[in-house]
Design an enzyme around this catalytic site. Structure first.
Site, mmCIF file in Angstrom:
data_model
loop_
_atom_site.group_PDB
_atom_site.id
_atom_site.type_symbol
_atom_site.label_atom_id
_atom_site.label_comp_id
_atom_site.label_asym_id
_atom_site.label_seq_id
_atom_site.Cartn_x
_atom_site.Cartn_y
_atom_site.Cartn_z
ATOM 1 N N GLU A 1 7.198 -6.534 3.933
ATOM 2 C CA GLU A 1 8.170 -7.457 3.255
ATOM 3 C C GLU A 1 9.522 -6.667 2.537
ATOM 4 O O GLU A 1 9.436 -7.470 2.282
ATOM 5 C CB GLU A 1 7.437 -8.755 2.650
ATOM 6 C CG GLU A 1 6.502 -9.895 3.796
ATOM 7 C CD GLU A 1 5.700 -10.903 3.069
ATOM 8 O OE1 GLU A 1 5.712 -10.909 1.432
ATOM 9 O OE2 GLU A 1 5.186 -11.485 3.658
ATOM 10 N N VAL A 2 8.316 -6.196 1.733
ATOM 11 C CA VAL A 2 8.863 -4.850 0.878
ATOM 12 C C VAL A 2 9.619 -3.831 1.507
ATOM 13 O O VAL A 2 8.993 -3.298 1.793
ATOM 14 C CB VAL A 2 8.460 -5.306 -0.793
ATOM 15 C CG1 VAL A 2 9.205 -4.505 -1.683
ATOM 16 C CG2 VAL A 2 7.991 -6.729 -1.246
ATOM 17 N N HIS B 1 -1.006 -0.665 -0.424
ATOM 18 C CA HIS B 1 -2.087 -1.688 -1.041
ATOM 19 C C HIS B 1 -3.406 -1.192 -1.423
ATOM 20 O O HIS B 1 -4.086 -0.466 -0.468
ATOM 21 C CB HIS B 1 -1.960 -3.164 -0.018
ATOM 22 C CG HIS B 1 -0.671 -4.168 0.207
ATOM 23 N ND1 HIS B 1 -0.412 -5.121 -0.238
ATOM 24 C CD2 HIS B 1 -0.019 -3.019 1.489
ATOM 25 C CE1 HIS B 1 0.693 -5.141 0.155
ATOM 26 N NE2 HIS B 1 0.550 -4.358 1.327
ATOM 27 N N ARG C 1 -0.288 -4.151 -10.109
ATOM 28 C CA ARG C 1 -1.132 -5.187 -10.509
ATOM 29 C C ARG C 1 -0.847 -6.094 -8.982
ATOM 30 O O ARG C 1 0.676 -6.576 -9.951
ATOM 31 C CB ARG C 1 -1.919 -6.322 -11.063
ATOM 32 C CG ARG C 1 -3.062 -5.559 -11.564
ATOM 33 C CD ARG C 1 -4.025 -5.966 -12.485
ATOM 34 N NE ARG C 1 -4.694 -4.921 -13.143
ATOM 35 C CZ ARG C 1 -5.352 -4.157 -13.020
ATOM 36 N NH1 ARG C 1 -6.064 -4.595 -11.545
ATOM 37 N NH2 ARG C 1 -6.059 -3.297 -13.568
ATOM 38 N N HIS D 1 4.925 1.443 0.155
ATOM 39 C CA HIS D 1 3.680 0.856 -1.030
ATOM 40 C C HIS D 1 2.655 0.922 -0.372
ATOM 41 O O HIS D 1 1.928 0.271 1.072
ATOM 42 C CB HIS D 1 4.126 -0.065 -1.558
ATOM 43 C CG HIS D 1 4.305 -1.477 -0.970
ATOM 44 N ND1 HIS D 1 5.411 -1.896 -0.452
ATOM 45 C CD2 HIS D 1 3.316 -2.177 -0.892
ATOM 46 C CE1 HIS D 1 5.532 -2.942 0.894
ATOM 47 N NE2 HIS D 1 4.210 -3.419 0.774
#
Ligand code: AMP
Length: 111
Positions: free
Chosen positions: A94-95, A101, A29, A99
């Protein structure tokens, strides 16, 4: 990568609310959820983002995509869900560990 936040989550060095993991991915999460359900699907291997993938990642990418509706169903998102992949600084990333979402749980506004 030793200084990558998401690699540290994969390694168990930083806690996360993990909802699924298998040999290729970890799903947890988002710490700052933008919707009622906000998951992040990340590969176990360090890939910086969509700009860092090549044909060697085809099976991984297919696995990540095919997992999304399964995760959405498990989270009770019967009416649908949104997926976002921010890529690069200009894309709001940002990371810098790939990934996806997965968002839902309320009727999301049009994009
Ligand atoms: P992006 O802007 O696409 O790179 O998204 C990075 C996401 O990671 C943001 O939605 C953050 O809220 C989320 N995030 C950052 N640190 C953590 C963490 N320790 N655990 C869970 N999610 C995080």
């Amino acid at each position: 990568m030793s200084d990558c936040l998401f690699c540290k989550i994969v390694a168990g060095e930083i806690p996360a609310d993990i909802v699924h993991q298998d040999d290729q991915v970890v799903v947890f999460r988002d710490i700052n959820p933008k919707a009622k359900v906000h998951l992040l699907v990340i590969p176990r291997i360090h890939v910086t983002g969509l700009n860092g993938i090549n044909s060697e990642h085809d099976a991984l990418m297919a696995h990540m995509l095919r997992l999304l509706p399964e995760l959405a169903a498990r989270e009770g998102l019967e009416t649908g869900f949104r997926t976002i992949i921010n890529t690069g600084k200009g894309g709001g990333q940002e990371v810098f560990h790939l990934h996806i979402h997965l968002l839902g749980g309320d009727d999301l506004p049009g994009f």
